[in-house]
Design an enzyme around this catalytic site. Structure first.
Site, short mmCIF file in Angstrom:
data_model
loop_
_atom_site.label_atom_id
_atom_site.label_comp_id
_atom_site.label_asym_id
_atom_site.label_seq_id
_atom_site.Cartn_x
_atom_site.Cartn_y
_atom_site.Cartn_z
CE LYS A 30 -0.46 -0.25 2.95
NZ LYS A 30 0.18 0.97 2.68
CG LEU A 37 -5.47 3.47 -8.37
CD1 LEU A 37 -5.82 2.28 -8.02
CD2 LEU A 37 -4.67 3.58 -9.57
NE ARG A 44 -4.24 -5.87 -0.55
CZ ARG A 44 -3.61 -4.77 -0.91
NH1 ARG A 44 -2.38 -4.41 -0.68
NH2 ARG A 44 -4.34 -4.35 -1.81
CB CYS A 74 -5.73 1.67 0.87
SG CYS A 74 -4.87 1.18 -0.71
CB ALA A 101 -23.85 2.34 8.68
C1 UGA Z 1 -9.17 3.85 -0.94
C2 UGA Z 1 -9.33 5.19 -1.39
O1 UGA Z 1 -10.68 5.28 -1.55
C3 UGA Z 1 -8.73 5.43 -2.77
O2 UGA Z 1 -9.05 7.01 -3.07
C4 UGA Z 1 -7.26 5.34 -2.57
O3 UGA Z 1 -6.47 5.85 -3.48
C5 UGA Z 1 -6.85 4.01 -2.14
O4 UGA Z 1 -7.62 3.48 -0.85
C6 UGA Z 1 -5.26 3.74 -1.88
O5 UGA Z 1 -5.02 4.31 -1.06
O6 UGA Z 1 -4.82 3.33 -2.97
P1 UGA Z 1 -9.79 1.20 -1.72
O7 UGA Z 1 -8.93 0.68 -0.81
O8 UGA Z 1 -9.85 0.86 -3.24
O9 UGA Z 1 -9.77 2.90 -1.82
O10 UGA Z 1 -11.33 1.36 -1.21
P2 UGA Z 1 -12.72 2.11 -0.87
O11 UGA Z 1 -13.55 2.31 -1.88
O12 UGA Z 1 -12.09 3.42 -0.29
O13 UGA Z 1 -13.34 1.34 0.23
C7 UGA Z 1 -12.48 0.91 1.25
C8 UGA Z 1 -13.50 0.33 2.51
O14 UGA Z 1 -14.42 1.35 2.70
C9 UGA Z 1 -14.07 -0.91 1.84
O15 UGA Z 1 -14.00 -2.27 2.81
C10 UGA Z 1 -15.61 -0.52 1.72
O16 UGA Z 1 -16.54 -1.60 1.64
C11 UGA Z 1 -15.67 0.56 2.88
N1 UGA Z 1 -16.80 1.40 2.79
C12 UGA Z 1 -16.75 2.75 1.93
C13 UGA Z 1 -17.83 1.57 3.75
O17 UGA Z 1 -17.88 0.83 4.59
N2 UGA Z 1 -18.69 2.48 3.73
C14 UGA Z 1 -18.72 3.45 2.64
O18 UGA Z 1 -19.65 4.25 2.80
C15 UGA Z 1 -17.77 3.44 1.84
#
Ligand code: UGA
Length: 455
Positions: free
Chosen positions: A276, A157, A350, A273, A265
């Site tokens: 880590k 999620l 975080r 998540c 970007a």
């Molecule tokens: C992430 C995964 O997407 C989930 O599938 C997973 O279940 C979760 O970790 C987990 O391990 O529990 P989440 O940490 O909620 O989910 O956030 P994301 O939507 O994946 O975004 C992560 C980071 O990447 C954010 O800081 C976001 O700003 C950045 N991001 C995302 C970008 O810089 N560029 C993008 O194109 C997409």
């Protein structure tokens, strides 16, 4: 088929969301946590973190009597047949591997109290090999006559979309040891499959061994982190070549083998998540003798960290400040940082790139004022030394530079003409490439994005 009763051990972000959503699907659910304050909040109908839609579901299911919370593991043991482990697995003190203390505590407290045949299902993100270790722990601690079994079913999620992701997952993955565990796990997800059927969808159920189920989770997060760092590496090249990474991402994303998601970007990934998990995955591969296979994840991490530093150098450039051997000197400048959460629609700070960039600007001497629509309390706790503002207008007031660090709708939709009337100088760094450069330039702003030529 009578639905099994479910317990969720650990009512942090993961456990609370699952407990509430599975009650919504019709299950009798109990959530257990050792943190009294969390249990009190949830019992009182208040979700102790920001997740759209969850508060209403909590109150509705509490009222229906299907959902309860307790600090006593005996309540879980007495009331449920399927126990989901949802406790945290934070980064270890060495900054690399995962700390399994909470998993061990949850199993150690629950297993001796179980009085009937039950299934303990791990959901937390763990190093491969943990499920077998939990199985051995259960064999030692639970009454052997009961036949308590272990399974591992990772979660995928995303914060901000968690309710949808639990009710309508794109797949369910489960590592199981027996047909009995397989059937019970299927029954524990019947609500999810039934909902999909009513909407003419299918949710694939991928049954695997323990090790594969554990690896699926970290492999998925490693892939996502790599995709983000890939596009940020392209941004670095675009910056020196005078190209535009947003156009590049759009153009490569039309190829369905590449896809257009997760190619934004900017300041890079943060949160509890991805950063880590890629470190813990490398540490575990190293332990298993496959360190080389994941060496690229070290590079993924480095690219990600470099993007945070880019803001500092862009700031010096825009403000016309010198860059000495110790880095840029921004003393005496006033900078508004818009966004503290690691991504929009979340109050989670975080490992937030936004706060890291704000701290770097402050360390370079800037007078920083941070504003976030949801994450102010968490940000103040995490970075008490930074300056904070109560609103967007308060943050940008008299600022010589505005940095958009989290792409909240409030910032994306802000009118540059209105903000232009409040600042001391119209300079903006779009750390998430979420603004329309033409609109800002028309309003008289000097605009700089990430991996884009000056507008
Ligand atoms: C992430 C995964 O997407 C989930 O599938 C997973 O279940 C979760 O970790 C987990 O391990 O529990 P989440 O940490 O909620 O989910 O956030 P994301 O939507 O994946 O975004 C992560 C980071 O990447 C954010 O800081 C976001 O700003 C950045 N991001 C995302 C970008 O810089 N560029 C993008 O194109 C997409």
């Amino acid at each position: 088929m009578t639905l099994p009763r479910l317990s969720f051990l650990g009512t942090g972000y993961l456990g609370a969301t699952y407990a509430i959503c599975f009650a919504e699907l019709g299950y009798e659910v109990i959530g257990v946590d050792v943190d009294r304050a969390k249990i009190q909040a949830l019992t009182g109908g208040r979700v102790p973190f920001h997740e759209p839609g969850l508060d209403d579901l909590l109150r509705r299911n509490l009222a229906k009597g299907r959902l309860s919370f307790s600090t006593d593991y005996a309540d879980a043991a007495n009331r449920a047949e399927v126990h989901f482990i949802c406790v945290g697995t934070p980064q270890r003190g060495d900054g690399m591997g995962a700390d399994l203390t909470y998993v061990e505590q949850a199993v150690t407290q629950l297993a001796p109290l179980i009085k009937r045949r039950a299934l303990i299902v791990g959901k937390s993100t763990v190093p491969v090999g943990t499920a077998s270790w939990v199985e051995q722990l259960v064999a030692k601690l639970a009454d052997p006559a009961l036949g308590v079994e272990v399974a591992w079913s990772p979660e995928f999620l995303q914060e901000g979309f968690a309710v949808e992701d639990v009710l309508r997952p794109n797949r369910i993955v489960a590592g199981v040891r027996s047909a009995w565990a397989n059937d019970l796990l299927a029954a524990a997800h019947k609500g999810v499959f039934d909902l999909a059927a009513t909407e003419d969808r299918e949710v694939p159920l991928v049954i695997t061994d323990f090790a594969t189920a554990e690896l699926v989770k970290v492999a998925a997060n490693a892939f996502l982190a790599t995709k983000i760092s890939f596009i940020n590496a392209m941004a670095e090249v675009c910056e020196v070549a005078g190209a535009d990474v947003t156009q590049l991402a759009r153009a490569i994303g039309y190829d369905p083998r590449i896809g257009n998601k997760f190619l934004q970007a900017g300041l890079g990934f943060g949160g509890g998540c991805l950063p880590k998990d890629i470190r813990a995955f490398q540490a575990r591969a190293q332990e298993l003798g496959a360190g080389e296979a994941l060496r690229f994840l070290h590079e993924v991490d480095l690219i990600n960290t470099r993007r945070r530093g880019r803001v500092l150098h862009l700031a010096a450039e825009l403000l016309g400040r010198p860059v000495g051997p110790a880095g840029p000197d921004l003393s005496g400048t006033r900078v508004a940082v818009l966004g503290a959460a690691f991504k929009p629609n979340s109050d989670d700070v975080r490992d937030a790139p936004s706060l890291a960039a704000a701290a770097a600007l402050a360390a370079a001497g800037a007078e920083v004022r941070v504003y976030d629509p949801q994450a102010m309390a968490n940000a103040r706790r995490a970075q008490p030394a930074l300056g904070y503002a109560e609103s967007l207008t308060d943050a940008v007031n008299e600022a010589e530079l505005v940095v958009v660090a989290t792409e909240w709708a409030e910032f994306r939709n802000a009118d540059p003409a209105v903000l232009g009337g409040l600042v001391a100088a119209k300079r903006v760094i779009d750390g998430r490439n979420c603004l329309d450069p033409a609109q800002w330039v028309r309003a008289g702003w000097t605009y700089r994005g990430m991996g884009r030529p000056p507008a």
